[in-house]
Design an enzyme around this catalytic site. Structure first.
Site, mmCIF file in Angstrom:
data_model
loop_
_atom_site.group_PDB
_atom_site.id
_atom_site.type_symbol
_atom_site.label_atom_id
_atom_site.label_comp_id
_atom_site.label_asym_id
_atom_site.label_seq_id
_atom_site.Cartn_x
_atom_site.Cartn_y
_atom_site.Cartn_z
ATOM 1 N N THR A 190 0.862 -1.189 0.000
ATOM 2 C CA THR A 190 0.000 0.000 0.000
ATOM 3 C C THR A 190 0.894 1.234 0.000
ATOM 4 O O THR A 190 1.697 1.410 0.920
ATOM 5 C CB THR A 190 -0.890 -0.014 1.262
ATOM 6 O OG1 THR A 190 -1.592 -1.257 1.291
ATOM 7 C CG2 THR A 190 -1.872 1.137 1.260
ATOM 8 N N GLU B 3 -3.242 -4.962 -2.720
ATOM 9 C CA GLU B 3 -3.824 -6.135 -2.059
ATOM 10 C C GLU B 3 -4.861 -5.690 -1.029
ATOM 11 O O GLU B 3 -4.644 -4.737 -0.289
ATOM 12 C CB GLU B 3 -2.701 -6.915 -1.360
ATOM 13 C CG GLU B 3 -3.166 -8.134 -0.619
ATOM 14 C CD GLU B 3 -3.915 -9.119 -1.505
ATOM 15 O OE1 GLU B 3 -3.348 -9.534 -2.532
ATOM 16 O OE2 GLU B 3 -5.061 -9.465 -1.170
ATOM 17 N N PHE B 4 -5.964 -6.435 -0.978
ATOM 18 C CA PHE B 4 -7.065 -6.074 -0.074
ATOM 19 C C PHE B 4 -7.328 -7.140 0.985
ATOM 20 O O PHE B 4 -8.329 -7.073 1.682
ATOM 21 C CB PHE B 4 -8.349 -5.853 -0.888
ATOM 22 C CG PHE B 4 -8.220 -4.761 -1.913
ATOM 23 C CD1 PHE B 4 -8.474 -3.433 -1.577
ATOM 24 C CD2 PHE B 4 -7.817 -5.047 -3.204
ATOM 25 C CE1 PHE B 4 -8.350 -2.422 -2.523
ATOM 26 C CE2 PHE B 4 -7.677 -4.042 -4.152
ATOM 27 C CZ PHE B 4 -7.934 -2.732 -3.810
ATOM 28 N N GLU C 135 -6.509 -9.978 7.403
ATOM 29 C CA GLU C 135 -5.907 -10.984 8.274
ATOM 30 C C GLU C 135 -7.039 -11.803 8.897
ATOM 31 O O GLU C 135 -8.076 -11.256 9.253
ATOM 32 C CB GLU C 135 -5.043 -10.317 9.337
ATOM 33 C CG GLU C 135 -3.789 -9.722 8.733
ATOM 34 C CD GLU C 135 -2.937 -8.926 9.714
ATOM 35 O OE1 GLU C 135 -3.066 -9.117 10.927
ATOM 36 O OE2 GLU C 135 -2.139 -8.105 9.222
ATOM 37 N N PHE D 8 -18.854 -3.208 8.862
ATOM 38 C CA PHE D 8 -18.052 -2.089 9.389
ATOM 39 C C PHE D 8 -18.904 -1.043 10.115
ATOM 40 O O PHE D 8 -18.632 0.140 10.058
ATOM 41 C CB PHE D 8 -17.211 -1.452 8.269
ATOM 42 C CG PHE D 8 -15.944 -2.246 8.019
ATOM 43 C CD1 PHE D 8 -14.730 -1.808 8.511
ATOM 44 C CD2 PHE D 8 -15.993 -3.453 7.345
ATOM 45 C CE1 PHE D 8 -13.580 -2.554 8.336
ATOM 46 C CE2 PHE D 8 -14.852 -4.212 7.170
ATOM 47 C CZ PHE D 8 -13.641 -3.769 7.665
ATOM 48 N N GLY E 118 -17.850 0.656 19.266
ATOM 49 C CA GLY E 118 -17.029 0.147 20.366
ATOM 50 C C GLY E 118 -15.679 0.805 20.443
ATOM 51 O O GLY E 118 -15.562 2.032 20.434
ATOM 52 N N GLY F 224 -7.728 -0.728 14.664
ATOM 53 C CA GLY F 224 -6.281 -0.676 14.892
ATOM 54 C C GLY F 224 -5.635 -1.568 13.858
ATOM 55 O O GLY F 224 -6.158 -1.738 12.757
ATOM 56 N N CYS G 113 -2.737 -1.899 9.263
ATOM 57 C CA CYS G 113 -3.129 -1.256 7.997
ATOM 58 C C CYS G 113 -3.965 0.013 8.175
ATOM 59 O O CYS G 113 -3.490 1.097 7.851
ATOM 60 C CB CYS G 113 -3.875 -2.262 7.120
ATOM 61 S SG CYS G 113 -2.790 -3.560 6.497
ATOM 62 N N LYS H 12 -7.755 -7.465 16.380
ATOM 63 C CA LYS H 12 -9.097 -7.935 16.005
ATOM 64 C C LYS H 12 -9.126 -9.437 16.199
ATOM 65 O O LYS H 12 -8.068 -10.071 16.331
ATOM 66 C CB LYS H 12 -9.423 -7.570 14.558
ATOM 67 C CG LYS H 12 -8.544 -8.287 13.530
ATOM 68 C CD LYS H 12 -9.115 -8.101 12.143
ATOM 69 C CE LYS H 12 -8.483 -9.086 11.166
ATOM 70 N NZ LYS H 12 -9.100 -9.092 9.872
HETATM 71 N N1 LIG Z 1 -1.147 -7.339 6.540
HETATM 72 C C1 LIG Z 1 -2.225 -7.133 5.814
HETATM 73 O O1 LIG Z 1 -3.328 -7.577 6.162
HETATM 74 C C2 LIG Z 1 -2.155 -6.332 4.536
HETATM 75 C C3 LIG Z 1 -3.274 -6.308 3.689
HETATM 76 C C4 LIG Z 1 -3.221 -5.560 2.524
HETATM 77 C C5 LIG Z 1 -2.085 -4.821 2.233
HETATM 78 N N2 LIG Z 1 -1.031 -4.830 3.084
HETATM 79 C C6 LIG Z 1 0.144 -4.045 2.735
HETATM 80 O O2 LIG Z 1 1.153 -4.951 2.333
HETATM 81 C C7 LIG Z 1 2.444 -4.452 2.692
HETATM 82 C C8 LIG Z 1 3.163 -5.472 3.551
HETATM 83 O O3 LIG Z 1 2.433 -5.631 4.740
HETATM 84 P P1 LIG Z 1 2.708 -6.833 5.744
HETATM 85 O O4 LIG Z 1 1.651 -6.746 6.773
HETATM 86 O O5 LIG Z 1 2.905 -8.089 4.983
HETATM 87 O O6 LIG Z 1 4.111 -6.346 6.357
HETATM 88 P P2 LIG Z 1 5.181 -7.222 7.151
HETATM 89 O O7 LIG Z 1 5.998 -6.265 7.929
HETATM 90 O O8 LIG Z 1 4.487 -8.356 7.851
HETATM 91 O O9 LIG Z 1 6.079 -7.880 6.015
HETATM 92 C C9 LIG Z 1 7.010 -7.185 5.235
HETATM 93 C C10 LIG Z 1 8.147 -8.138 4.935
HETATM 94 O O10 LIG Z 1 9.036 -7.545 3.984
HETATM 95 C C11 LIG Z 1 10.352 -7.928 4.336
HETATM 96 N N3 LIG Z 1 11.301 -7.047 3.663
HETATM 97 C C12 LIG Z 1 11.604 -5.739 3.949
HETATM 98 N N4 LIG Z 1 12.526 -5.278 3.064
HETATM 99 C C13 LIG Z 1 12.796 -6.293 2.210
HETATM 100 C C14 LIG Z 1 13.649 -6.410 1.080
HETATM 101 N N5 LIG Z 1 14.409 -5.397 0.650
HETATM 102 N N6 LIG Z 1 13.690 -7.599 0.430
HETATM 103 C C15 LIG Z 1 12.943 -8.646 0.866
HETATM 104 N N7 LIG Z 1 12.114 -8.586 1.929
HETATM 105 C C16 LIG Z 1 12.032 -7.412 2.586
HETATM 106 C C17 LIG Z 1 10.365 -7.858 5.853
HETATM 107 O O11 LIG Z 1 11.442 -8.561 6.411
HETATM 108 C C18 LIG Z 1 8.998 -8.467 6.163
HETATM 109 O O12 LIG Z 1 9.075 -9.871 6.316
HETATM 110 C C19 LIG Z 1 2.192 -3.111 3.371
HETATM 111 O O13 LIG Z 1 2.268 -2.093 2.436
HETATM 112 C C20 LIG Z 1 0.766 -3.254 3.876
HETATM 113 O O14 LIG Z 1 0.134 -2.004 4.039
HETATM 114 C C21 LIG Z 1 -1.028 -5.589 4.213
#
Ligand SMILES: NC(=O)c1ccc[n+]([C@@H]2O[C@H](COP(=O)([O-])OP(=O)(O)OC[C@H]3O[C@@H](n4cnc5c(N)ncnc54)[C@H](O)[C@@H]3O)[C@@H](O)[C@H]2O)c1
Length: 443
Positions: free
Chosen positions: A128, A158-159, A162, A259, A263, A267, A270, A333
């Site tokens: 994102t 990506e949407f 978790e 949504f 309450g 958090g 994202c 959550k």
């Molecule tokens: N978690 C969610 O539910 C979710 C949903 C939609 C979008 N997103 C978006 O996806 C992105 C990632 O989120 P996340 O929750 O997976 O984050 P996260 O912190 O769990 O994972 C990020 C990963 O990237 C790795 N990383 C960092 N730099 C790197 C590099 N140079 N090469 C290889 N690996 C590297 C980190 O070690 C880590 O394992 C964010 O932009 C987030 O906003 C997350």
């Protein structure tokens, strides 16, 4: 899942929540997948079939695809560059000190990958990011890749949620393809051939609009939650019941059922960071309406944490000093062990600051909570957490907690006082067992 006619060679850079799920699901869709992370421990554990976070259904699917040979992990950027036709960037974009997104991981990932891209390929951002990032990343990529502009950039935000990450990845509500050429769009349509064939809408657009779809979606969802919480404030002031109000609002198809849970607010990793980053972007773009709107959404949300702490203080007779408080739920959550910006942990910190002795329980998130808040007491059951409690607080609405027998719990607490901060318990049943129940926005 049935395999597509021809699997592509796909790589995934960053195997956190998003990337590991994406890598596993890409392999399950029949592609040959190679995934990398800078965190060596994550690479080793994933290659052994271990998922380092709680996500229902992911570990069996990881193992299945490791066994099939379609999914592998590496620590070599050169191998990634050489292997892939399509490279997905799934690295984190955390909140920077000024609220804006910190893009250093995206830039580092591109800088590591680009020198190894010697032939035509597609690099696809999934993280994102603020609008305008993709076009700047494309310039960076073209400048450093031996393939130059043959290493093309697309954005496919990506949407996934978790707790539902596998289903959301395999059967998303929609697929957004931000591309700069028909070839890039065609490649993404091949990657997602199966969900598209199953009826998932695939929406092609320019890079900027694709980046915006993601942040606009999260801004809308956050606004819905803060709207119902603002209504909770009105209900409290007017002696009305926000839960009954929400039930009636949800019957209106134009409003929708989701949504609108009043309450403790939102958090996680994202929504909070995404609305703050979007607000910073809007400020840069001079769009003050969005700056103001999202500022209000954020402050209404944070205000809920103060209000719930206040309810605990009131229930404890005006002071929390020396009071024993049992907290049910610390994940941000239910169905997740993620405690990033957890409203519950924030409330726990406030309770402790006011002198309360806080004992917490969560079905899965206690190890992750203990890493960042070791000072809390962790109990291995609800009744152990509630033993001798002056106040019990329901802060994360795990379904297990709805099944608690209030009469049985009454036997272990010092006082039968429940703060149902998620407005999710059956108040009548608790009251019949002799409990006083307080919820934000309820009489
Ligand atoms: N978690 C969610 O539910 C979710 C949903 C939609 C979008 N997103 C978006 O996806 C992105 C990632 O989120 P996340 O929750 O997976 O984050 P996260 O912190 O769990 O994972 C990020 C990963 O990237 C790795 N990383 C960092 N730099 C790197 C590099 N140079 N090469 C290889 N690996 C590297 C980190 O070690 C880590 O394992 C964010 O932009 C987030 O906003 C997350």
């Amino acid at each position: 899942m049935a395999l597509p006619s021809a699997g592509l060679r796909v790589t995934v850079v960053g195997i956190g929540y998003l990337g590991l799920t994406h890598a596993v699901c890409m392999a399950d869709l029949g592609h040959e997948v190679l995934a990398i992370d800078v965190d060596q421990d994550k690479v080793v554990r994933a290659a052994r079939g271990e998922v380092p976070f709680f996500e229902p259904g992911l570990e069996p699917l990881l193992r299945k695809n490791l066994e099939s040979g379609r999914l592998r992990f590496t620590s070599s950027s050169a191998e990634i560059g050489w292997f892939g036709d399509v490279h997905f960037l799934c690295v984190g974009t955390p909140q920077g000190t000024d609220g804006a997104a910190d893009l250093r991981y995206v830039h580092a990932a591109v800088d590591e990958l680009a020198p190894h891209l010697a032939r035509r390929c597609l690099v696809v951002g999934k993280s994102t990011v603020p609008v305008g990032t993709a076009r700047r990343v494309a310039q960076r990529l073209h400048a450093a890749a031996p393939a130059g502009e043959q290493a093309e950039l697309a954005w496919n935000p990506e949407f996934l949620r978790e707790g539902f990450a596998v289903a959301d990845s395999l059967s998303p509500d929609r697929l957004v393809f931000g591309t700069g050429s028909p070839w890039a769009e065609q490649m993404l349509r091949r990657v997602y051939e199966q969900p598209l064939a199953a009826g998932t809408p695939g929406l092609a657009m320019d890079l900027e609009t694709a980046e915006l779809v993601k942040v606009a979606a999260n801004a809308f969802l956050a606004t819905k939650i803060s709207f119902i919480n603002a209504m909770a404030e009105v209900c409290e002031a007017a002696g009305a019941d926000v839960v009954r109000l929400a039930e009636a609002l949800k019957c209106d198809e134009r409003i929708g059922r989701r949504f609108l849970a009043p309450g403790l607010g939102f958090g996680g990793g994202c929504l909070p960071k995404d609305i703050r980053a979007f607000r910073a972007t809007a400020r840069d773009l001079g769009v003050t309406s969005v700056v103001d709107l999202l500022g209000d959404v954020d402050s209404i949300n944070l205000g809920r944490r103060s209000r719930v702490t206040e309810l605990a203080r009131e229930a404890a007779g005006g002071s929390l000093t020396g009071r024993r408080v049992a907290v049910l739920g610390v994940a941000f959550k239910p169905d997740s062990d993620d405690v990033r910006d957890s409203p519950s942990l924030d409330v726990c910190a406030r309770l402790m600051q006011e002198g309360a002795v806080v004992s917490v329980h969560d079905p899965v998130a206690m190890p992750s909570a203990a890493r960042i808040r070791p000072e809390l007491r962790y109990a291995d059951s609800v009744s152990a957490a509630a033993e001798g409690a002056d106040v019990v607080m329901h802060l994360t609405e795990w379904s297990d907690y709805r099944a608690i027998d209030p009469a049985a719990l009454a036997g272990v607490v010092a006082r039968r006082t429940m703060i149902d901060a998620r407005c999710a318990l059956d108040t009548r049943v608790w009251q019949e067992a002799g409990w006083t129940v307080r919820s934000p926005g309820r009489p």
